[in-house]
Structures are given as C-alpha cells and as structure tokens.
Design an enzyme around this catalytic site. Structure first.
Site: not given
Ligand code: JCQ
Length: 228
Positions: A151, A86, A166, A113
């Site tokens: 794609r 994220p 697109d 996490e």
């Molecule tokens: C990827 N937008 C959201 C990876 C830590 C709970 O914290 C984490 C979650 C992830 C999974 O990826 C996402 C994500 N792009 O949540 C690391």
C-alpha cells in the site's frame, strides 16, 4: 516490486491476494507476487519438510535442505530474504517504508517450532515479527507484511494524500474521521469540521492527534524534528 513467498499454505495467501488491494496492484502490474509451496523443493517420496529437534523437546523444525534449495533457486543478487518470526525485529511503519524501497523480497514463512537455525544464520537477511504473540505459522505474518508494504507503493492507494494521514506516519496516531450525515442518532459531527475554515480544522486535528497519542500510546516516538 517483486515478491516471492515460501510457505506450506499457499492457499492462505492466494485468497487474501485475490480479495484485496494487493490483488489490484498485481493486476495493474505494479507488483509481481509469486507464492511457492515449500514441499516442491523436497526430494523424498513423502515430501517431508520437518524433523524432530536435536536435543529433544516438543514440536518439529523445518529441515534445512528444502529451504536451502528453494531460497538458493529463488534469490537473486538484489533479493532481501525475510523470515517472519516472533523473535524478529518488530514491524513498525518506518520499517514498512524502508522495505517499500526494495526491488525484491523473498519471504519465508515458518511452521511448527520454526526453521533450522543454519537457514537463519546463512540465508536470512532480516527477521521480522508482526507482534508479541505466537501463531501456528508465518503465512498470516507474510500477508500482513505484503499488505503494509504494497500500500506504500506509488499508485496503489487512490490518493497519495491518504498515506500522509496514516496513523504512525509521523510516530503518532491518526485523527477522528466523520462522514455524512452531520448528525446521527443524536450525535453531531464536531462543528469545526463543518466550518470550512481549513486553518481551524488543521489545528483541531493536530490537537486530536496529540491528545489521542498521549492517552492511548504514550510509548510512540511522537513527531520528530522542528515541530516537536
Ligand atoms: C510472527 N509475530 C508472531 C514462526 C516459529 C511457533 O513458533 C513460530 C511461529 C512462527 C510464525 O510466526 C509468528 C509471528 N510475528 O508466530 C516461527
């Protein structure tokens, strides 16, 4: 193009690949996609991949040892190691197009996490986010990245033309599309599209793109260069 994905949930990707155009690209030999279970690089009896965070707090962190072993085994000199997270760089179409030029992506899907920071600091080349929300793990983000990049590869979509139309291609949204019948439940297709006048059709579509982008996504960069 070669892809390796490291995940605790390989089944999530296998179903997606089997059912999608990505699977067609794999079958056609345009993409070599291998999905790996991170637990295969553990050395303990219980195949443990996570541990509690130093400093305390809720949740678990993926241990560095299996990730180092897996990434060091799977990467090659030309490999780009991508971590889905994220707090990564937001995935947008220009980044998708850039990644389509790479020969080998190794995608790491985190869980809990996240992963030990030393993996990110020393082995990960790019950290990518698919949007500002939090998921339980990075495997769906990995699937999104694969789909968007594959794609773009030559011959994966039917016509090269469909890429040109697109959304986001030139920093703007796509155009309204219609197909038969010409009138459905009292709703006619805009007459200009039935006119056969390609110049007027192009001008109408251009205006639709402009209006729609302005109304819905004023934040988009918009067309660049001389047409701006
Ligand atoms: C990827 N937008 C959201 C990876 C830590 C709970 O914290 C984490 C979650 C992830 C999974 O990826 C996402 C994500 N792009 O949540 C690391």
């Amino acid at each position: 193009m070669r892809w390796d994905v490291l995940t605790l949930f390989p089944g999530m990707l296998e179903g997606f690949v089997r059912e999608s155009m990505v699977g067609r690209a794999v079958a056609a030999g345009r993409v070599d996609l291998r999905v790996h279970q991170l637990r295969d690089w553990t050395t303990d009896k219980h195949h443990i991949v996570d541990d509690r965070p130093f400093g305390g707090g809720a949740g678990m962190v993926l241990k560095p040892e299996p990730l180092f072993a897996a990434i060091e085994e799977l990467r090659r000199p030309e490999t780009t190691v991508v971590y889905m997270a994220p707090d990564g760089e937001p995935l947008r179409q220009p980044l998708v197009e850039e990644l389509a030029g790479h020969s080998h992506l190794l995608v790491v899907s985190g869980h809990y996490e996240g992963i030990d920071e030393r993996v990110r600091a020393t082995l990960v080349d790019r950290e990518i986010s698919i949007g500002d929300y939090v998921l339980t793990n990075g495997t769906l983000p990995a699937a999104v990245l694969i789909d968007a990049v594959v794609r773009q590869l030559p011959g994966v979509l039917g016509e090269a033309q469909s890429l040109e139309q697109d959304s986001f291609r030139d920093g703007r949204l796509g155009i309204p599309m219609y197909t038969r019948p010409a009138e459905f439940r009292g709703m006619p297709v805009p007459a200009v599209l039935l006119s056969g006048d390609h110049g007027r059709i192009a001008a109408w579509r251009e205006e639709q793109r402009r209006q729609r982008t302005r109304e819905r996504r004023p934040d988009l960069p918009g067309p660049s260069g001389c047409e701006a």
